[in-house]
Write a protein that holds these residues in place. Structure first.
Motif, PDB file in Angstrom:
ATOM      1  N   ASN A   1     -28.842 -17.918  49.768  1.00  0.00           N
ATOM      2  CA  ASN A   1     -28.179 -19.483  49.765  1.00  0.00           C
ATOM      3  C   ASN A   1     -30.135 -19.747  50.122  1.00  0.00           C
TER       4      ASN A   1
ATOM      5  N   TYR B   1     -26.101 -26.394  41.742  1.00  0.00           N
ATOM      6  CA  TYR B   1     -26.125 -26.016  42.953  1.00  0.00           C
ATOM      7  C   TYR B   1     -24.555 -25.405  42.682  1.00  0.00           C
TER       8      TYR B   1
ATOM      9  N   VAL C   1     -20.222 -13.252  48.956  1.00  0.00           N
ATOM     10  CA  VAL C   1     -20.286 -13.260  50.809  1.00  0.00           C
ATOM     11  C   VAL C   1     -18.921 -12.942  50.481  1.00  0.00           C
TER      12      VAL C   1
ATOM     13  N   MET D   1     -21.295 -28.161  57.263  1.00  0.00           N
ATOM     14  CA  MET D   1     -20.978 -26.399  56.093  1.00  0.00           C
ATOM     15  C   MET D   1     -20.097 -26.570  55.218  1.00  0.00           C
ATOM     16  N   THR D   2     -19.940 -25.679  54.116  1.00  0.00           N
ATOM     17  CA  THR D   2     -19.322 -26.074  53.406  1.00  0.00           C
ATOM     18  C   THR D   2     -18.388 -24.914  53.196  1.00  0.00           C
TER      19      THR D   2
ATOM     20  N   TRP E   1     -27.482 -25.134  64.782  1.00  0.00           N
ATOM     21  CA  TRP E   1     -26.976 -26.213  64.262  1.00  0.00           C
ATOM     22  C   TRP E   1     -25.876 -26.198  62.402  1.00  0.00           C
ATOM     23  N   ASN E   2     -25.194 -27.392  62.879  1.00  0.00           N
ATOM     24  CA  ASN E   2     -23.864 -27.381  61.497  1.00  0.00           C
ATOM     25  C   ASN E   2     -24.847 -28.597  60.265  1.00  0.00           C
ATOM     26  N   ASP E   3     -25.070 -27.668  59.637  1.00  0.00           N
ATOM     27  CA  ASP E   3     -25.553 -28.288  57.979  1.00  0.00           C
ATOM     28  C   ASP E   3     -25.026 -28.247  57.167  1.00  0.00           C
ATOM     29  N   PRO E   4     -24.680 -29.309  55.990  1.00  0.00           N
ATOM     30  CA  PRO E   4     -24.128 -29.332  55.052  1.00  0.00           C
ATOM     31  C   PRO E   4     -24.017 -28.627  53.894  1.00  0.00           C
ATOM     32  N   VAL E   5     -24.697 -27.740  54.177  1.00  0.00           N
ATOM     33  CA  VAL E   5     -25.057 -26.608  53.158  1.00  0.00           C
ATOM     34  C   VAL E   5     -24.727 -24.877  53.143  1.00  0.00           C
ATOM     35  N   ASN E   6     -24.649 -24.730  54.262  1.00  0.00           N
ATOM     36  CA  ASN E   6     -24.504 -22.861  54.694  1.00  0.00           C
ATOM     37  C   ASN E   6     -23.624 -22.750  54.000  1.00  0.00           C
ATOM     38  N   LEU E   7     -22.155 -21.994  54.051  1.00  0.00           N
ATOM     39  CA  LEU E   7     -20.966 -21.783  53.521  1.00  0.00           C
ATOM     40  C   LEU E   7     -20.426 -21.429  54.787  1.00  0.00           C
TER      41      LEU E   7
ATOM     42  N   TYR F   1     -20.670 -17.536  54.867  1.00  0.00           N
ATOM     43  CA  TYR F   1     -21.635 -16.522  55.357  1.00  0.00           C
ATOM     44  C   TYR F   1     -22.261 -16.642  56.467  1.00  0.00           C
TER      45      TYR F   1
ATOM     46  N   HIS G   1     -19.484 -26.283  62.914  1.00  0.00           N
ATOM     47  CA  HIS G   1     -18.761 -26.907  61.791  1.00  0.00           C
ATOM     48  C   HIS G   1     -18.465 -28.418  62.970  1.00  0.00           C
TER      49      HIS G   1
ATOM     50  N   GLY H   1     -31.573 -17.887  56.344  1.00  0.00           N
ATOM     51  CA  GLY H   1     -31.427 -19.123  56.045  1.00  0.00           C
ATOM     52  C   GLY H   1     -30.464 -20.324  57.088  1.00  0.00           C
ATOM     53  N   LEU H   2     -30.228 -19.739  58.027  1.00  0.00           N
ATOM     54  CA  LEU H   2     -29.470 -20.921  59.428  1.00  0.00           C
ATOM     55  C   LEU H   2     -30.161 -21.745  60.097  1.00  0.00           C
ATOM     56  N   TRP H   3     -29.822 -22.525  60.863  1.00  0.00           N
ATOM     57  CA  TRP H   3     -30.663 -23.248  61.601  1.00  0.00           C
ATOM     58  C   TRP H   3     -30.783 -22.932  62.788  1.00  0.00           C
ATOM     59  N   ALA H   4     -31.848 -22.339  63.889  1.00  0.00           N
ATOM     60  CA  ALA H   4     -31.392 -22.139  64.323  1.00  0.00           C
ATOM     61  C   ALA H   4     -32.725 -22.595  64.985  1.00  0.00           C
TER      62      ALA H   4
END
Lengths: 188, 120
Positions: free
Chosen positions: A125, A166, A177, B1-2, B38-44, B47, B71, B97-100
Motif C-alpha cells: 500500500n 503501479y 487482500v 478509492m480504487t 478521507w477518500n483517496d483515489p489510491v487505496n483499494l 483494503y 468512497h 496508509g489510510l488518510w485519517a
C-alpha cells in the motif's frame, strides 16, 4: 509471470518471477530510504528512546506527506505537536513492514502467515501511495486513466513504465487482500 | 478509492439493509472527538474494508458500509472517543496508509454514532 495470491490449505500463497521480485525490492527500498532520509544522527538519545522527535516537521515532499499526513485538517500547530510525539513510531512501523516484505522476497514461491500477509499489504500500500504521487493521481478519473494502461508494449517513457508498475502492484495487493479476507472468513 | 477487481463495480449496489443495528450508540456529550477517514483515489476498497475489520474488529457488513461512505461521501467518521483514543487510532491508520484525521465532535449534521464505537 507472477501468480495472484490465493488462500488455500497451505495458507496464503503466491508466485513471483526473479525480475518481479527485483522490481518489488527496488520499490520497497525506495520507500524505505524516503522514510529514513531525515532520521537524524546526533539527536537527544533519551528523546529518541521514548519516541519523541522535536525536530519533526510537515514533509515538503507530497509523497512523504501522504505517508505521514497531518492529523488535523485545520490545525497546523496541533498537527505539528502530534507529529513530534508520534511520527517517529509511524515511520518505524512502516520501515519495519517494508523491510520484512523485502526480506521475504527471497524465493519465487511465497507462503505467507497471517502476520506476514498483513505486513505485505501495508508495504504494498505504501509503495502504491508513493507511485501514485509520482504519477500525479489526484482523483478517480486519474486513477482510471492510469489503470487503463495494461500493455507492457506501451511502456515507452518513464511515466508509462511507472503506470504499468503501479498497476502490477495494485493487482498484487488486491489479490493479497482478497486472500486475507478469505483467510479471515475461513477462521470465523 | 480504487474499486476491487474481484468485486467489480456492482459492489456499489449492495444496500445497507440490516446493517444499521447499532444498539450501543453513545450520546454526544460523551464523545468529544472523532476519527475521520478521507477518500483517496489510491487505496483499494477491499483494503480499507479489511483494515476496518482487522483493526477495529468491526463486522464485514459494517466495515463495508463505512468504506462505501468514505468512497461516496469523501469521508466517514469511523470511531470516536477521547482525544487520546482517537489519536491512537489515527497513528494506527497512518501506519496502514489510510488518510485519517481527528476532529472535535461538533453538534453538526454528522452523527458520530453512525460510525460505531471502537474496540476496547
Amino acid at each position: 509471470m507472477a501468480k495472484a495470491f490465493k488462500y488455500g490449505l497451505k495458507g496464503i500463497t503466491g508466485h513471483l518471477e526473479p525480475a518481479e521480485r527485483d522490481l518489488l525490492r527496488g520499490l520497497l527500498d525506495d520507500v524505505i530510504s524516503m522514510l529514513e532520509s531525515d532520521v537524524r544522527e546526533n539527536e537527544d538519545p533519551l528523546a529518541a528512546l521514548i519516541g519523541l522527535d522535536m525536530d519533526a516537521k510537515k514533509p515538503s515532499d507530497r509523497a512523504l506527506l501522504r505517508l505521514l499526513p497531518n492529523v488535523m485538517k485545520d490545525d497546523d500547530a496541533g498537527s505539528l505537536e502530534f507529529r513530534q510525539l508520534t511520527e517517529r513510531s509511524v515511520r518505524e512501523s512502516k520501515i519495519g513492514a517494508l523491510k520484512a516484505t523485502a526480506l521475504g522476497l527471497d524465493k519465487n514461491d511465497l507462503v505467507l502467515t497471517g502476520e506476514e500477509a498483513a505486513r505485505w499489504s501495508m508495504a504494498l500500500n505504501d509503495v502504491r501511495l508513493v507511485l501514485a504521487e509520482r504519477l500525479d493521481i489526484r482523483d478517480e478519473a486519474d486513477a482510471d486513466h492510469i489503470h487503463s494502461m495494461q500493455d507492457w508494449s506501451q511502456a515507452e517513457d518513464v511515466e508509462s513504465y511507472l503506470a504499468l508498475v503501479y498497476n502490477f502492484t495494485t493487482w498484487l495487493q488486491e489479490s493479497l487482500v482478497q486472500s486475507m479476507i478469505s483467510a479471515r472468513q475461513a477462521q470465523s | 478509492m480504487t474499486p476491487s477487481v474481484a468485486y467489480g463495480t456492482d459492489i456499489d449496489q449492495r444496500t445497507d439493509t440490516a446493517q444499521q443495528t447499532s444498539t450501543d450508540v453513545l450520546t454526544a456529550p460523551d464523545i468529544p472527538w472523532n476519527l475521520v477517514i478521507w477518500n483517496d483515489p489510491v487505496n483499494l476498497m477491499s483494503y480499507v474494508s479489511y483494515v476496518f475489520q482487522s483493526y477495529f474488529g468491526y463486522s464485514e457488513a459494517k466495515s463495508h458500509k463505512l468504506m462505501m461512505e468514505v468512497h461516496k461521501k469523501g469521508r466517514s467518521i469511523v470511531a470516536h472517543g477521547s482525544k487520546e483514543q482517537v489519536e491512537q487510532h489515527a497513528v494506527a491508520m497512518h501506519g496502514f496508509g489510510l488518510w485519517a484525521t481527528v476532529e472535535k465532535a461538533a453538534s453538526g449534521n454528522e452523527t458520530p454514532g453512525k460510525g460505531g464505537r471502537q474496540r476496547g
